[in-house]
Every structure is written in C-alpha cells, then in structure tokens.
Design a protein around this motif. Structure first.
Motif, PDB file in Angstrom:
ATOM      1  N   LYS A   1       0.587  -1.431  -0.094  1.00  0.00           N
ATOM      2  CA  LYS A   1       0.164   0.056  -0.017  1.00  0.00           C
ATOM      3  C   LYS A   1       1.192   1.303  -0.437  1.00  0.00           C
ATOM      4  O   LYS A   1       1.537   1.459   1.012  1.00  0.00           O
ATOM      5  CB  LYS A   1      -0.513  -0.118   1.583  1.00  0.00           C
ATOM      6  N   LYS A   2       0.513   2.016  -0.280  1.00  0.00           N
ATOM      7  CA  LYS A   2       1.587   3.129  -0.960  1.00  0.00           C
ATOM      8  C   LYS A   2       0.010   4.794  -0.923  1.00  0.00           C
ATOM      9  O   LYS A   2      -0.453   4.299  -1.121  1.00  0.00           O
ATOM     10  CB  LYS A   2       1.991   3.657  -2.013  1.00  0.00           C
ATOM     11  N   ASP A   3       0.498   5.598  -0.127  1.00  0.00           N
ATOM     12  CA  ASP A   3       0.130   7.034   0.332  1.00  0.00           C
ATOM     13  C   ASP A   3       0.626   7.991  -0.734  1.00  0.00           C
ATOM     14  O   ASP A   3       1.824   7.686  -1.079  1.00  0.00           O
ATOM     15  CB  ASP A   3      -0.321   7.416   1.834  1.00  0.00           C
ATOM     16  N   GLU A   4       0.346   9.279  -0.986  1.00  0.00           N
ATOM     17  CA  GLU A   4       0.774  10.190  -1.519  1.00  0.00           C
ATOM     18  C   GLU A   4       1.297  10.932  -0.583  1.00  0.00           C
ATOM     19  O   GLU A   4       1.970  11.744  -1.426  1.00  0.00           O
ATOM     20  CB  GLU A   4      -0.538  10.922  -1.422  1.00  0.00           C
ATOM     21  N   ASN A   5       1.788  10.519  -0.155  1.00  0.00           N
ATOM     22  CA  ASN A   5       3.043  11.230   1.288  1.00  0.00           C
ATOM     23  C   ASN A   5       4.456  10.822   1.839  1.00  0.00           C
ATOM     24  O   ASN A   5       5.343  10.440   2.308  1.00  0.00           O
ATOM     25  CB  ASN A   5       2.207  11.364   2.430  1.00  0.00           C
TER      26      ASN A   5
ATOM     27  N   LYS B   1       5.294   6.076  -6.845  1.00  0.00           N
ATOM     28  CA  LYS B   1       3.854   5.872  -6.770  1.00  0.00           C
ATOM     29  C   LYS B   1       3.155   4.980  -6.727  1.00  0.00           C
ATOM     30  O   LYS B   1       3.319   5.093  -7.980  1.00  0.00           O
ATOM     31  CB  LYS B   1       2.785   7.002  -5.985  1.00  0.00           C
TER      32      LYS B   1
END
Length: 129
Positions: free
Chosen positions: A59-63, A129
C-alpha cells in the motif's frame, strides 16, 4: 510483447463492453504494465534458516509512505514500513517489537533484518507512487 498488448486491449474492450467498472479496468491495465513486479520476495522467518519466498501486498500513499505486508508460507504476516524509500520499522508481532532492525539498500534491494527475520525487498516495490 505485441501479443501481450493485443491480448490486454481485447480484455479491456471486453470488460468495457460488459460493464466493468473503471477501477477494474485500471487494475487490469496496471497488472499488464507491471510485468517486472515480482510475485514474491525473498524472506526467512527465523535465524539460520535459508531464504525462501513470501507473498506480499503493498500500500502506498501520496505522502511517500509505503507499507509492504509480507506473508510467510505458514500464514504469519509482518508489515514493513517505509517513508520516501527508506525503511523505518516493522509491525509489532509476538516475535518482537519491530524496532530491533538493521537494513541496507544495495544494488536496488532493501536487505532488512527484523527480530531475527530477514527480508529482501526490491526498491521498485516502494519507490515512486
């Protein structure tokens, strides 16, 4: 390569015609584009044991945060937390708190030791991302 692209296009068109959601189409396109993404990573659950293969999810986030959850053959799971491509810590488990860790990035692979466990995570899994 052309056959893969042609097959992918046919599947996408078929999904669109049958009313597939945009999310389903994006997942399919992503899986066709990520042919270099490994299906498993090298791992060892205990000290002294040879490296085997573990499945994983990411899982990746925008931060810039990424979480790689590794699943051993016996079902044991451990999450590895990254920020901006650097290993931070691992999740707490019965085998340890996840901060007794050492890691190095060498030749595109994160070599991680946590509470006696070993993981080899390709940088391509957590970069970007």
């Amino acid at each position: 390569m052309n056959t893969l692209i042609s097959s992918g296009i046919c599947v996408v068109v078929l999904l669109c015609v049958t009313g597939a959601s945009a999310e389903q189409v994006n997942k399919l396109l992503g899986s066709l584009a990520d042919n270099d993404t490994p299906h498993s990573i090298a791992c060892a659950q205990e000290r002294g044991v040879s490296l085997g293969q573990c499945s994983y999810s990411i899982k990746k986030d925008e931060n810039g945060k990424s979480t790689v959850t590794v699943v051993f053959a016996n079902g044991f799971k451990r999450s590895l937390f990254f920020k901006d491509g650097e290993f931070l810590k691992a999740s707490v488990t019965m085998s340890g708190v996840g901060t007794n860790a050492d890691w190095i990035l060498n030749d595109g692979t994160h070599f991680i030791h946590v509470d006696g466990q070993r993981y080899e995570v390709p940088d391509t899994l957590i970069a970007g991302k």
